[in-house]
Write an enzyme that holds these catalytic residues in place. Structure first.
Site, PDB file in Angstrom:
ATOM      1  N   ASP A  34       0.282  -7.546 -11.077  1.00  0.00           N
ATOM      2  CA  ASP A  34       1.102  -6.416 -11.542  1.00  0.00           C
ATOM      3  C   ASP A  34       2.560  -6.563 -11.102  1.00  0.00           C
ATOM      4  OD1 ASP A  34      -1.264  -3.627 -11.343  1.00  0.00           O
ATOM      5  OD2 ASP A  34      -1.096  -5.344 -12.684  1.00  0.00           O
ATOM      6  N   GLU A  36       4.295  -9.237 -10.339  1.00  0.00           N
ATOM      7  CA  GLU A  36       4.974 -10.314 -11.073  1.00  0.00           C
ATOM      8  C   GLU A  36       5.306  -9.861 -12.492  1.00  0.00           C
ATOM      9  OE1 GLU A  36       4.197 -15.055 -11.893  1.00  0.00           O
ATOM     10  OE2 GLU A  36       2.857 -13.967 -10.542  1.00  0.00           O
ATOM     11  N   PHE A  37       4.349  -9.135 -13.128  1.00  0.00           N
ATOM     12  CA  PHE A  37       4.580  -8.622 -14.481  1.00  0.00           C
ATOM     13  C   PHE A  37       5.767  -7.652 -14.491  1.00  0.00           C
ATOM     14  CE2 PHE A  37       3.209  -7.504 -18.761  1.00  0.00           C
ATOM     15  CZ  PHE A  37       3.722  -6.232 -18.921  1.00  0.00           C
ATOM     16  N   ASP A  38       5.773  -6.713 -13.529  1.00  0.00           N
ATOM     17  CA  ASP A  38       6.848  -5.715 -13.476  1.00  0.00           C
ATOM     18  C   ASP A  38       8.212  -6.350 -13.259  1.00  0.00           C
ATOM     19  OD1 ASP A  38       5.160  -3.594 -13.953  1.00  0.00           O
ATOM     20  OD2 ASP A  38       4.804  -3.176 -11.838  1.00  0.00           O
ATOM     21  N   SER A  83       3.914   6.274 -20.294  1.00  0.00           N
ATOM     22  CA  SER A  83       3.741   5.600 -19.002  1.00  0.00           C
ATOM     23  C   SER A  83       4.803   6.099 -18.030  1.00  0.00           C
ATOM     24  CB  SER A  83       3.861   4.092 -19.180  1.00  0.00           C
ATOM     25  OG  SER A  83       5.135   3.756 -19.685  1.00  0.00           O
ATOM     26  N   LEU A  84       4.611   5.833 -16.746  1.00  0.00           N
ATOM     27  CA  LEU A  84       5.565   6.255 -15.725  1.00  0.00           C
ATOM     28  C   LEU A  84       6.447   5.099 -15.324  1.00  0.00           C
ATOM     29  CD1 LEU A  84       3.222   8.341 -13.388  1.00  0.00           C
ATOM     30  CD2 LEU A  84       4.764   9.189 -15.144  1.00  0.00           C
ATOM     31  N   GLU A 113      -0.069  12.228  -5.845  1.00  0.00           N
ATOM     32  CA  GLU A 113      -1.413  11.859  -6.277  1.00  0.00           C
ATOM     33  C   GLU A 113      -1.648  10.369  -6.071  1.00  0.00           C
ATOM     34  OE1 GLU A 113      -1.449  15.036 -10.017  1.00  0.00           O
ATOM     35  OE2 GLU A 113      -1.303  12.883 -10.401  1.00  0.00           O
ATOM     36  N   LYS A 115      -2.653   6.795  -7.258  1.00  0.00           N
ATOM     37  CA  LYS A 115      -2.554   6.131  -8.570  1.00  0.00           C
ATOM     38  C   LYS A 115      -3.780   5.232  -8.733  1.00  0.00           C
ATOM     39  CE  LYS A 115       0.615   3.484 -11.492  1.00  0.00           C
ATOM     40  NZ  LYS A 115      -0.348   2.452 -11.895  1.00  0.00           N
ATOM     41  N   ASP A 117      -6.610   2.736 -10.083  1.00  0.00           N
ATOM     42  CA  ASP A 117      -6.557   1.489 -10.845  1.00  0.00           C
ATOM     43  C   ASP A 117      -7.740   1.471 -11.804  1.00  0.00           C
ATOM     44  OD1 ASP A 117      -5.641  -0.918 -11.699  1.00  0.00           O
ATOM     45  OD2 ASP A 117      -6.418  -2.081 -10.013  1.00  0.00           O
ATOM     46  N   ARG A 136      -5.847   5.515 -23.981  1.00  0.00           N
ATOM     47  CA  ARG A 136      -4.388   5.577 -24.143  1.00  0.00           C
ATOM     48  C   ARG A 136      -3.930   4.775 -25.364  1.00  0.00           C
ATOM     49  NH1 ARG A 136      -0.305   3.862 -19.432  1.00  0.00           N
ATOM     50  NH2 ARG A 136      -0.497   6.052 -18.906  1.00  0.00           N
ATOM     51  N   GLU A 173      -8.390   9.280 -15.203  1.00  0.00           N
ATOM     52  CA  GLU A 173      -8.594   7.838 -15.077  1.00  0.00           C
ATOM     53  C   GLU A 173     -10.081   7.551 -14.888  1.00  0.00           C
ATOM     54  OE1 GLU A 173      -5.881   4.321 -14.655  1.00  0.00           O
ATOM     55  OE2 GLU A 173      -5.585   6.431 -15.159  1.00  0.00           O
ATOM     56  N   TYR A 225      -6.377  14.614 -13.861  1.00  0.00           N
ATOM     57  CA  TYR A 225      -5.137  14.949 -13.154  1.00  0.00           C
ATOM     58  C   TYR A 225      -4.014  15.522 -14.021  1.00  0.00           C
ATOM     59  CZ  TYR A 225      -4.290  10.130 -14.773  1.00  0.00           C
ATOM     60  OH  TYR A 225      -4.199   8.991 -15.533  1.00  0.00           O
ATOM     61  N   LYS A 312       4.399   1.760  -6.529  1.00  0.00           N
ATOM     62  CA  LYS A 312       3.280   0.812  -6.538  1.00  0.00           C
ATOM     63  C   LYS A 312       3.299  -0.027  -5.268  1.00  0.00           C
ATOM     64  CE  LYS A 312       1.668  -0.902 -10.348  1.00  0.00           C
ATOM     65  NZ  LYS A 312       1.487  -1.670 -11.609  1.00  0.00           N
ATOM     66  N   CYS A 405     -21.819 -33.178 -10.474  1.00  0.00           N
ATOM     67  CA  CYS A 405     -22.423 -32.070  -9.734  1.00  0.00           C
ATOM     68  C   CYS A 405     -22.480 -32.397  -8.249  1.00  0.00           C
ATOM     69  CB  CYS A 405     -23.824 -31.799 -10.264  1.00  0.00           C
ATOM     70  SG  CYS A 405     -24.708 -30.535  -9.334  1.00  0.00           S
ATOM     71  N   CYS A 408     -26.540 -32.772  -7.385  1.00  0.00           N
ATOM     72  CA  CYS A 408     -27.437 -33.795  -7.960  1.00  0.00           C
ATOM     73  C   CYS A 408     -26.694 -34.955  -8.613  1.00  0.00           C
ATOM     74  CB  CYS A 408     -28.387 -33.156  -8.968  1.00  0.00           C
ATOM     75  SG  CYS A 408     -27.562 -32.553 -10.462  1.00  0.00           S
ATOM     76  N   CYS A 429     -31.778 -30.075 -10.696  1.00  0.00           N
ATOM     77  CA  CYS A 429     -30.695 -29.788  -9.743  1.00  0.00           C
ATOM     78  C   CYS A 429     -31.199 -28.739  -8.747  1.00  0.00           C
ATOM     79  CB  CYS A 429     -29.478 -29.275 -10.504  1.00  0.00           C
ATOM     80  SG  CYS A 429     -28.044 -28.936  -9.472  1.00  0.00           S
TER      81      CYS A 429
END
Length: 671
Positions: A34, A36-38, A83-84, A113, A115, A117, A136, A173, A225, A312, A405, A408, A429
């Protein structure tokens, strides 16, 4: 950077972030953290602000959530699900607080509150009853998943109390507790499926399943909520939360009313460590202005409310050294790489190992021997390596995924479209043999009393068993058994009694116990009911298999592959000779009436009053016939919620009457 270079960078960010958004919201299988995305989203938003001429209308900065799946009816939200704004630092929160003060003055409160996931959900109630549940989606419209949401025990179907408005919407949620996630993921691995990365993904995947009976087997939970209504029933958010609790809704007990931003920051600081003691995952804190009048005065931007913000937490992360990579072979032959680490404390526990998932993950990380790595434990139950500290790299030797493997030495294979490598030597195996027998004796399969996983492993190592069938020869090796350590005569006698008793277990249990890849407990029941006995199943064509409800290409191919092997046919013959149940005990139907005589039916969808099996039994007990597919010979299509669109289209095209469960009952009653 030249203008062409800036545009190329912006286009690349749009493409990358849209793919990550699709992976997260639609596939429920995220491929990026999250945080990295943000950060990438912030970078793109800044570039769009500086160079608006290069902004892409499909940019993720213009979207609220994910796309709409095609499996459910799409419903437009009466109030958009915005979204927030996200932040990871205190200063952004103080800046938010300053903006609020400039707009409405100093006389206000915040509600803090957790948050959660999970998966955002909007519930509509009419006359005190649950009317509709919608995801959503993209913020303006989402998927109608009412039938699935009704299976969640903590979501009331009928409200209690007084002053309940005629119609309103409440949002919350849907999530899964970690203990349930771990148990269900173990079951998923048992049938050869790739486990979900975290509870959030499992919850999302569950809500979007087609069969609500399957959803009910996966324990979901839900916190509510946010209350929405055309009537002005409440003065504040805090007041509404307390009211909806009285009506029967589950509201998180950790929600808190605070007087200022400093108290909100104290709340955030407390939960940064306390969150790990919860039974579910949170990834931050939401702060909302309490007064509805002040919320209205503050208003909205195009994407989010100006009266709320989310803080976050960064996922718990530490640095340690990779000591070596080892490989585990599961019952289905899947080979999973595991990073063995120099022990380090992470989120309150000592971590010695981390998942590497598959060969692609090792390649993505570009792992080298004895690398210094960053390990994260956010929404992940099992810690995972997120990146390598290249500045501390000490070896030029890259880690290459094994080709054979580790148990085996058989050459590994990778099936098209799958991430994992497999050992194909399923009957030679050791961990696969042991795992298959352990699965066979399990509670959900043959439930053999007096036997446990450690005992099976001991028997294999002592060459007393080499497959499932050998269990039924153990009584012939009594003298060898009594010589084993920790095996008394009484325990051996109990074990042999348990093995003998298993011969009476129904066919569906045995079929599940065989451990055919992708044939879980539910699929085994459907196959046992559809084909009656193992011989019919063994010779079933591909088309006959996929005609069975919920049997797709992958399951059908796996079944055919299993019965194509001589050693498996020999095992079936052995079990037959030992007297195990290889046939479903079909109940003779005594007709209640012949009201449906010479009429044929197809049942499709999810029903409110009866299960599909109950409807099937009802039709057959009144002389009707069940068909597997739509054809011109069909008399009626009995349609429920979330019915397959192809069946509906074909039935309409052939002018086949489409009736509800109530109309089916009326058909019988009137006759």
């Amino acid at each position: 950077m030249e203008l062409n270079g800036i545009k190329e960078k912006m286009d690349a960010l749009v493409q990358e972030l849209n793919q990550h958004t699709y992976n997260y919201y639609v596939l429920a299988m995220p491929t990026i953290a999250d945080y990295e995305f943000d950060k990438k989203l912030e970078e793109l938003a800044l570039l769009e602000q500086q160079y608006p001429e290069f902004a892409d209308p499909n940019s993720p900065t213009q979207k609220v959530g994910g796309d709409i799946t095609k499996n459910f009816i799409t419903v437009k939200h009466k109030w958009p699900m915005l979204s927030l704004g996200n932040t990871y630092n205190e200063q952004d929160l103080r800046d938010f607080d300053e903006r609020v003060r400039k707009a409405i003055g100093d006389n206000f409160e915040y509600v803090c509150e957790l948050k959660f996931d999970g998966l955002s959900m909007s519930l509509t109630y009419q006359n005190g009853k649950l009317f509709r549940a919608v995801t959503r989606g993209d913020g303006s419209q989402g998927d109608d998943v009412t039938a699935n949401i009704k299976t969640i025990q903590t979501i009331p179907h009928q409200l209690r109390g007084k002053d309940i408005p005629q119609e309103f919407e409440i949002r919350g949620e849907v999530f899964m507790h970690r203990a349930a996630f771990e148990r269900l993921n173990r079951e998923r691995e048992e049938i050869g499926e790739i486990p979900y990365a975290n509870p959030r993904n499992f919850a999302s995947g569950t809500v979007k399943m087609q069969d609500s009976k399957e959803v009910k087997k996966r324990p979901l939970d839900c916190f509510l909520y946010a209350f929405y209504s055309d009537q002005n029933l409440f003065h504040s958010h805090w007041q509404s939360l307390n009211a909806v609790k009285e009506w029967g809704f589950k509201v998180c007990e950790h929600t808190k009313l605070v007087n200022n931003i400093n108290e909100a920051l104290e709340f955030i600081a407390y939960w940064e460590t306390a969150r790990f003691k919860l039974s579910y995952d949170i990834d931050g804190i939401v702060i909302k202005v309490n007064s509805y009048a002040q919320q209205h005065e503050l208003g909205f931007t195009a994407k989010s409310p100006r009266w709320a913000i989310s803080y976050k937490y960064k996922a718990a992360e530490v640095e340690t050294v990779l000591e070596k990579v080892t490989y585990q072979v599961g019952r289905t032959g899947a080979v999973t790489p595991v990073a063995n680490l120099k022990p380090v404390v992470l989120a309150g526990t000592t971590v010695k190992r981390a998942t590497l998932h598959n060969a692609d993950e090792i390649k993505r990380l570009d792992l080298h021997e004895h690398d210094t790595v960053y390990v994260e434990k956010g929404g992940e139950i099992i810690p995972k390596i997120i990146k390598v500290n290249l500045e501390k790299r000490v070896s030029d030797q890259a880690i290459n995924y094994i080709t054979n493997c580790p148990e085996c030495n058989t050459l590994l294979i990778r099936r098209e479209g799958e991430a994992a490598y497999y050992c194909p030597n399923e009957d030679g195996c050791p961990p696969q043999i042991i795992g298959k027998v352990q699965h066979f004796i399990g509670r959900k399969a043959m439930d053999i009393q007096g036997l446990g996983d450690e005992t099976i492993e001991t028997f294999y190592r002592k060459n007393l068993i080499n497959n499932i069938g050998d269990l039924y020869d153990l009584h012939l090796k009594y003298e060898e058994l009594v010589k084993l350590e920790r095996f008394g005569q009484k325990s051996i006698d109990n074990m042999l009694k348990g093995i003998e008793a298993s011969k009476t277990m129904p066919f569906e249990k045995l079929l599940f116990g065989l451990g055919i890849r992708y044939v879980g407990e539910t699929v085994a029941k459907k196959l046992a009911y559809a084909f009656i006995n193992i011989d019919n199943l063994a010779k079933a064509s591909f088309d006959e298999l996929i005609a069975v409800d919920e049997i797709g290409q992958r399951i059908a191919e796996s079944i055919q592959d299993y019965f194509s092997k001589a050693e498996h046919l020999a095992l079936i013959d052995k079990l037959r000779k030992e007297g195990l149940q290889l046939e479903t005990q079909v109940q003779v139907i005594s007709y209640d009436s012949d009201a449906l005589k010479e009429k044929s039916f197809v049942i499709s969808g999810v029903f409110e009053k009866h299960s599909r099996e109950e409807l099937k039994s009802l039709i057959e007990s009144n002389g009707g016939k069940i068909l597997s597919g739509i054809s011109a010979k069909l008399s009626y299509l009995v349609a429920g919620d979330n019915m397959g669109p192809s069946k509906l289209e074909k039935a309409t095209k052939l002018n086949i009457p489409i009736i509800s469960e109530d109309e089916l009952i009326a058909l019988i009653d009137n006759a």
